[in-house]
Write an enzyme that holds these catalytic residues in place. Sequence first.
Site, PDB file in Angstrom:
ATOM      1  N   HIS A   1       0.818  -1.208   0.000  1.00  0.00           N
ATOM      2  CA  HIS A   1       0.000   0.000   0.000  1.00  0.00           C
ATOM      3  C   HIS A   1       0.850   1.256   0.000  1.00  0.00           C
ATOM      4  O   HIS A   1       0.478   2.274  -0.599  1.00  0.00           O
ATOM      5  CB  HIS A   1      -0.936  -0.001   1.215  1.00  0.00           C
ATOM      6  N   CYS A   2       2.002   1.182   0.640  1.00  0.00           N
ATOM      7  CA  CYS A   2       2.871   2.359   0.783  1.00  0.00           C
ATOM      8  C   CYS A   2       3.472   2.821  -0.536  1.00  0.00           C
ATOM      9  O   CYS A   2       3.886   3.976  -0.651  1.00  0.00           O
ATOM     10  CB  CYS A   2       4.001   2.058   1.757  1.00  0.00           C
ATOM     11  N   ILE A   3       3.550   1.938  -1.529  1.00  0.00           N
ATOM     12  CA  ILE A   3       4.210   2.300  -2.781  1.00  0.00           C
ATOM     13  C   ILE A   3       3.219   2.512  -3.924  1.00  0.00           C
ATOM     14  O   ILE A   3       3.635   2.748  -5.064  1.00  0.00           O
ATOM     15  CB  ILE A   3       5.283   1.272  -3.186  1.00  0.00           C
TER      16      ILE A   3
END
Length: 351
Positions: free
Chosen positions: A337-339
Amino acid sequence: MSPGLDQNENWRMPAETEPHERAWMAWPSAAYTLGDTPSEADEAWTAWAEVANAVAAHEPLSMLVTAEGRAEAQRRLAGDIELHECELDDAWYRDSGPTFVVGNHGLGAVNWVFNGWGQQEWARWEFDAYASEVATTASGAARIASALVNEGGGLHTDGEGTFLVTETVQLDPERNPGWTKAGVEAELARRVGARKVIWLPRGLTRDSATYGTRGHVDIVATFTAPGEVLIHDQRSEEHPDHAVMAEIRSVLASSVDAAGRPLRLTELPAPKTLTDEHGFVDYSYVNHFAVNGAVIACSFDDPNDDEALDVLAGAYPGRTIVPVGARVLFARGGGVHCITQQQPALPGGNA
């Protein structure tokens, strides 16, 4: 509509589960993501490419890439992935990219202030402070400027005005000195259509350490539908997140959403792996990305992978669950999700 003219627009941040026009990512180039050796760089590029190619199999994907990184990206990425060349400090585009919203006249892009996750001494943001402009311009969205220091990983929404945030991010004195809960809530109402903000006290333990974000919500809890929340479940009492999640669970269990509904919590097990060479890990299956028709899920080569993937399948009926290796990502400070960052489809679109 002219960029920046967002007054009285009634902006709304759609839920991640709503249809996407495309997704956005950034190709890793910074030393503290690529590591110190060619083999570590290869690990990072392999991990980012696995996520990118999985996303691109389900919806269009645009990738920011430096001039130096273009050849490596082209070698590893599916040919239909669109490349946008620009300067970058790092590759966590969930955080340095814009938060897309929809309004009366179309697409908007909230450009938060980005300052390296609260001016972390190891971080660089000379270029990432402006990286949101790339997706904003290319998408044709109206640019919505915000004075709030914030990141995409620091909030989740049900698409109906309910938001999850953490006190340690939006009220971080190294991000937003002098801001109050009321001030943050008012800004979220203006920029993303927040009608109810649920404040969680903090994030996971490792994420509060030196190389963390100081508490992003996107490894703690997420909405799968209005009133439905997936929550990280650290079952081992040995792990400090067992106590952290007990406190967070209590807050969520006593909360209602913008429509006044109590939240229904579904526990998503943490991996059985508790530590790495640096201490307790913050591995989390919550850090997945819902795309058109699928969920790109974190896999940790862990005994709990199968159970977690089954929970995700139940939480996202009708979507294909696509596991990708996430240990390399988490070793560098984040997950799937962070990327990634979604650009919502406008009503009447083809997504």
